[in-house]
Design an enzyme around this catalytic site. Sequence first.
Site, PDB file in Angstrom:
ATOM      1  N   GLU A 100      38.209   9.957  17.735  1.00 28.20           N
ATOM      2  CA  GLU A 100      36.994   9.385  17.126  1.00 28.20           C
ATOM      3  C   GLU A 100      37.334   8.356  16.065  1.00 28.20           C
ATOM      4  O   GLU A 100      38.395   8.426  15.451  1.00 28.20           O
ATOM      5  CB  GLU A 100      36.204  10.504  16.434  1.00 28.20           C
ATOM      6  CG  GLU A 100      35.078  11.100  17.245  1.00 28.20           C
ATOM      7  CD  GLU A 100      33.891  10.158  17.433  1.00 28.20           C
ATOM      8  OE1 GLU A 100      33.956   8.975  17.010  1.00 28.20           O
ATOM      9  OE2 GLU A 100      32.896  10.598  18.003  1.00 28.20           O
ATOM     10  N   ASP A 101      36.388   7.452  15.822  1.00 25.26           N
ATOM     11  CA  ASP A 101      36.556   6.513  14.727  1.00 25.26           C
ATOM     12  C   ASP A 101      36.207   7.169  13.385  1.00 25.26           C
ATOM     13  O   ASP A 101      36.960   7.085  12.431  1.00 25.26           O
ATOM     14  CB  ASP A 101      35.682   5.254  14.949  1.00 25.26           C
ATOM     15  CG  ASP A 101      34.225   5.573  15.293  1.00 25.26           C
ATOM     16  OD1 ASP A 101      33.873   6.769  15.428  1.00 25.26           O
ATOM     17  OD2 ASP A 101      33.431   4.625  15.432  1.00 25.26           O
ATOM     18  N   ASP A 104      30.858  11.509  10.382  1.00 29.51           N
ATOM     19  CA  ASP A 104      29.958  11.349   9.241  1.00 29.51           C
ATOM     20  C   ASP A 104      29.144  12.647   9.131  1.00 29.51           C
ATOM     21  O   ASP A 104      29.630  13.643   8.603  1.00 29.51           O
ATOM     22  CB  ASP A 104      29.105  10.105   9.527  1.00 29.51           C
ATOM     23  CG  ASP A 104      28.219   9.686   8.385  1.00 29.51           C
ATOM     24  OD1 ASP A 104      28.584   9.927   7.231  1.00 29.51           O
ATOM     25  OD2 ASP A 104      27.151   9.098   8.638  1.00 29.51           O
ATOM     26  N   PHE A 153      29.461   2.993   3.473  1.00 23.87           N
ATOM     27  CA  PHE A 153      29.379   2.482   4.841  1.00 23.87           C
ATOM     28  C   PHE A 153      30.529   1.500   5.068  1.00 23.87           C
ATOM     29  O   PHE A 153      30.625   0.485   4.384  1.00 23.87           O
ATOM     30  CB  PHE A 153      28.031   1.814   5.098  1.00 23.87           C
ATOM     31  CG  PHE A 153      27.796   1.582   6.565  1.00 23.87           C
ATOM     32  CD1 PHE A 153      27.324   2.608   7.370  1.00 23.87           C
ATOM     33  CD2 PHE A 153      28.097   0.358   7.147  1.00 23.87           C
ATOM     34  CE1 PHE A 153      27.140   2.417   8.735  1.00 23.87           C
ATOM     35  CE2 PHE A 153      27.924   0.152   8.509  1.00 23.87           C
ATOM     36  CZ  PHE A 153      27.440   1.185   9.305  1.00 23.87           C
ATOM     37  N   ARG A 166      33.650  -5.551  14.080  1.00 25.64           N
ATOM     38  CA  ARG A 166      34.605  -4.659  14.766  1.00 25.64           C
ATOM     39  C   ARG A 166      36.006  -5.255  14.792  1.00 25.64           C
ATOM     40  O   ARG A 166      36.993  -4.536  14.869  1.00 25.64           O
ATOM     41  CB  ARG A 166      34.164  -4.418  16.213  1.00 25.64           C
ATOM     42  CG  ARG A 166      32.877  -3.618  16.358  1.00 25.64           C
ATOM     43  CD  ARG A 166      32.722  -3.174  17.812  1.00 25.64           C
ATOM     44  NE  ARG A 166      31.375  -2.731  18.132  1.00 25.64           N
ATOM     45  CZ  ARG A 166      30.906  -1.509  17.914  1.00 25.64           C
ATOM     46  NH1 ARG A 166      31.663  -0.609  17.335  1.00 25.64           N
ATOM     47  NH2 ARG A 166      29.673  -1.187  18.262  1.00 25.64           N
TER      48      ARG A 166
HETATM   49  P1  5GP Z   1      27.765  11.088  12.862  1.00 28.22           P
HETATM   50  O1  5GP Z   1      26.825  10.983  11.701  1.00 28.22           O
HETATM   51  O2  5GP Z   1      27.055  11.628  14.071  1.00 28.22           O
HETATM   52  O3  5GP Z   1      28.998  11.880  12.488  1.00 28.22           O
HETATM   53  O4  5GP Z   1      28.265   9.618  13.160  1.00 28.22           O
HETATM   54  C1  5GP Z   1      27.862   8.951  14.295  1.00 28.22           C
HETATM   55  C2  5GP Z   1      28.326   7.546  14.345  1.00 28.22           C
HETATM   56  O5  5GP Z   1      27.764   6.836  13.253  1.00 28.22           O
HETATM   57  C3  5GP Z   1      29.820   7.282  14.239  1.00 28.22           C
HETATM   58  O6  5GP Z   1      30.531   7.486  15.442  1.00 28.22           O
HETATM   59  C4  5GP Z   1      29.793   5.816  13.853  1.00 28.22           C
HETATM   60  O7  5GP Z   1      29.609   5.028  15.004  1.00 28.22           O
HETATM   61  C5  5GP Z   1      28.557   5.739  12.970  1.00 28.22           C
HETATM   62  N1  5GP Z   1      28.953   5.761  11.547  1.00 28.22           N
HETATM   63  C6  5GP Z   1      28.929   6.770  10.682  1.00 28.22           C
HETATM   64  N2  5GP Z   1      29.379   6.380   9.466  1.00 28.22           N
HETATM   65  C7  5GP Z   1      29.709   5.077   9.616  1.00 28.22           C
HETATM   66  C8  5GP Z   1      30.243   4.091   8.724  1.00 28.22           C
HETATM   67  O8  5GP Z   1      30.550   4.305   7.546  1.00 28.22           O
HETATM   68  N3  5GP Z   1      30.435   2.853   9.253  1.00 28.22           N
HETATM   69  C9  5GP Z   1      30.137   2.531  10.539  1.00 28.22           C
HETATM   70  N4  5GP Z   1      30.373   1.299  10.940  1.00 28.22           N
HETATM   71  N5  5GP Z   1      29.631   3.430  11.403  1.00 28.22           N
HETATM   72  C10 5GP Z   1      29.420   4.687  10.934  1.00 28.22           C
END
Ligand code: 5GP
Length: 179
Positions: A100-101, A104, A153, A166
């Site tokens: 995963e990247d 959050d 963010f 990206r």
């Molecule tokens: P989750 O809240 O479900 O863990 O995160 C879902 C998606 O939100 C991540 O895979 C990512 O694509 C996006 N995301 C969450 N935090 C960030 C952030 O700080 N920057 C960016 N660019 N995307 C984020």
Amino acid sequence: MQPGHNIESVLYSAGDISERVKELGKLITEAYSGKELILICPLKGSVIFFADLMREIKIPVEIDFMSVSSYNSSTISSGEVKVLKDISTGIAEKHVLIIEDIIDTGLTLKEVRGIIEKRKPASLKICTLLNKPSRRIADIEPDWSGFVIPDKFVVGYGLDYGEKFRNLPYIGVLKTSNT
Ligand code: 5GP
């Protein structure tokens, strides 16, 4: 590349990332020594990390890609996902690692994990480049994490804001005037 007018600060340089990716690759190589491993890349944010990390894993691996989309596309995840592109590799009885990247709230990954788990892999683990534990809602933790980051963010190294940024080679904090 220097941070432009959209980037408040650089959190991790290309060099910082590459060093950490090498360390993660070594740990993963050791953990799966002698095992057959399938790496899964959830599109799109993970692609750069995925491509770099897989080359630091020194055992034979198979790779596959998956695309899921939140019904709610705002930066606050809804926790419901739709599978836009599924993996085509059979994973039953195989060792699977999701790369995963960022984690959050964890809501997206929890859904993805559920989908993969139903296919009965021999094991299922998670490696994330970035971890924002302060925002976690879902009960999900990575097995490997590159960096723990504050509630900011971030963009770059695969991560976008409105599909932009990206291609930045570093991870930077987006100026709040952009969000
Ligand atoms: P989750 O809240 O479900 O863990 O995160 C879902 C998606 O939100 C991540 O895979 C990512 O694509 C996006 N995301 C969450 N935090 C960030 C952030 O700080 N920057 C960016 N660019 N995307 C984020």
